[in-house]
Scaffold this active site. Structure first.
Site, PDB file in Angstrom:
ATOM      1  N   HIS A 201      -3.892  10.491   5.583  1.00 30.54           N
ATOM      2  CA  HIS A 201      -3.196  10.432   5.706  1.00 30.54           C
ATOM      3  C   HIS A 201      -2.546  11.058   7.534  1.00 30.54           C
ATOM      4  O   HIS A 201      -2.248  10.066   8.062  1.00 30.54           O
ATOM      5  CB  HIS A 201      -2.384  10.176   5.305  1.00 30.54           C
TER       6      HIS A 201
ATOM      7  N   HIS B 276      -5.516   6.356   7.022  1.00 27.58           N
ATOM      8  CA  HIS B 276      -4.756   5.604   6.461  1.00 27.58           C
ATOM      9  C   HIS B 276      -3.030   6.005   6.976  1.00 27.58           C
ATOM     10  O   HIS B 276      -2.797   7.434   6.636  1.00 27.58           O
ATOM     11  CB  HIS B 276      -4.488   6.460   5.041  1.00 27.58           C
TER      12      HIS B 276
ATOM     13  N   GLU C 270       0.973   5.792   0.572  1.00 25.31           N
ATOM     14  CA  GLU C 270      -0.027   6.972   0.206  1.00 25.31           C
ATOM     15  C   GLU C 270       0.825   7.824  -0.249  1.00 25.31           C
ATOM     16  O   GLU C 270       1.689   8.199  -0.420  1.00 25.31           O
ATOM     17  CB  GLU C 270       0.444   7.400   2.474  1.00 25.31           C
TER      18      GLU C 270
ATOM     19  N   ASP D 173      -2.638  -0.536   6.695  1.00 31.77           N
ATOM     20  CA  ASP D 173      -3.645  -0.783   5.282  1.00 31.77           C
ATOM     21  C   ASP D 173      -2.636  -2.028   4.869  1.00 31.77           C
ATOM     22  O   ASP D 173      -3.601  -2.851   4.233  1.00 31.77           O
ATOM     23  CB  ASP D 173      -3.844  -0.135   4.153  1.00 31.77           C
TER      24      ASP D 173
ATOM     25  N   ASP E  11       0.932  -1.177  -0.376  1.00 33.56           N
ATOM     26  CA  ASP E  11       0.001  -0.249   0.101  1.00 33.56           C
ATOM     27  C   ASP E  11       1.124   1.180  -0.005  1.00 33.56           C
ATOM     28  O   ASP E  11       2.060   0.964   0.729  1.00 33.56           O
ATOM     29  CB  ASP E  11      -1.276  -0.454   1.192  1.00 33.56           C
TER      30      ASP E  11
END
EC number: 2.7.7.7
Length: 234
Positions: free
Chosen positions: A57, A152, A9, A157, A7
């Site tokens: 985030h 997040h 960001e 995640d 994942d």
């Protein structure tokens, strides 16, 4: 099989307009088991995050200012994912950013370093059509606790997605849950899995007699031999 659940960001939604990766989180699976060999980096994007992305985030420009730039961790990331099957939720988003970062450095695309990519969002839509299939929704559906997910985070995640993926694909496991080896047939990788020990309990004389009584009752009801007699003969 080595798999990487990944994942990211980012500062925004579009790498074509200059948005950058600011966090990468990866969780390693080997033969569907978590290894603990994870990869996690915060990155200095040399730009501010868009307001909407920052709300998601929470990674501020100040926090990221002393973090390495993508170029400084690119080789480490390449080595980490090399040859692995990569699992991502909504893969086009993350791959778009990672491929753009690699392109800026004159490197082969990120996807060229992976053996294949699994998009769990695509899989979830096929398995649960018409339902919500966000990561939070899948956590609820498969009983994966995400109570600690306030914002997040790439590593968090990825850890949640790893649990969700294992739950979504649990039917691929054997009774023993241990994969022994892989072989190739017509170019397709097959997993050879030893079955768990099984035991067959034969019916007792009393149980056989009771069963025969039921069968005779069925014979009488249909005025002949019931269909189950054919299966018994076979």
């Amino acid at each position: 099989m080595r798999q990487i659940v990944l994942d990211t960001e980012t500062t925004g939604l579009n790498p074509r307009t200059g948005d950058r990766v600011i966090e990468i989180g990866c969780v390693e699976l080997h033969n569907r088991m978590l290894t603990g060999n994870n990869f996690h980096r915060y990155l200095n994007p040399d730009r501010d995050s868009e307001e909407g992305a920052l709300a998601v985030h929470g990674l501020t420009t100040e926090f990221l200012r002393d973090k390495p730039r993508f170029a400084e961790i690119a080789q480490e990331l390449r080595d980490y994912v090399q040859g692995a099957e990569v699992i991502i939720h909504n893969a086009p988003f993350d791959l778009g950013f990672l491929n753009a970062e690699f392109k800026l450095l004159g490197l082969p695309t990120f996807t060229e370093h992976c053996s294949s990519v699994i998009d769990t969002l695509v899989n979830a839509k096929e398995m649960h059509p018409g339902k919500r299939n966000s990561l939070d929704a899948l956590c609820d559906r498969y009983g994966v606790s995400n109570a600690h997910r306030k914002l997040h985070g790439a590593l968090l995640d990825a850890e949640l997605l790893a649990d969700v993926y294992l739950s979504m694909t649990r039917g691929q496991n054997s009774l023993s849950m241990d994969m022994e080896e892989e072989t190739t047939s017509d170019g397709v990788m097959l997993e050879v899995v030893p079955l768990a020990d099984t035991f067959v309990l034969a019916a007792s004389a009393d149980e056989l007699a009771e069963h025969e009584g039921v069968m005779k009752g069925l014979d009488k009801a249909v005025k002949g031999e019931c269909i189950w007699r054919n299966y018994a003969s076979a």
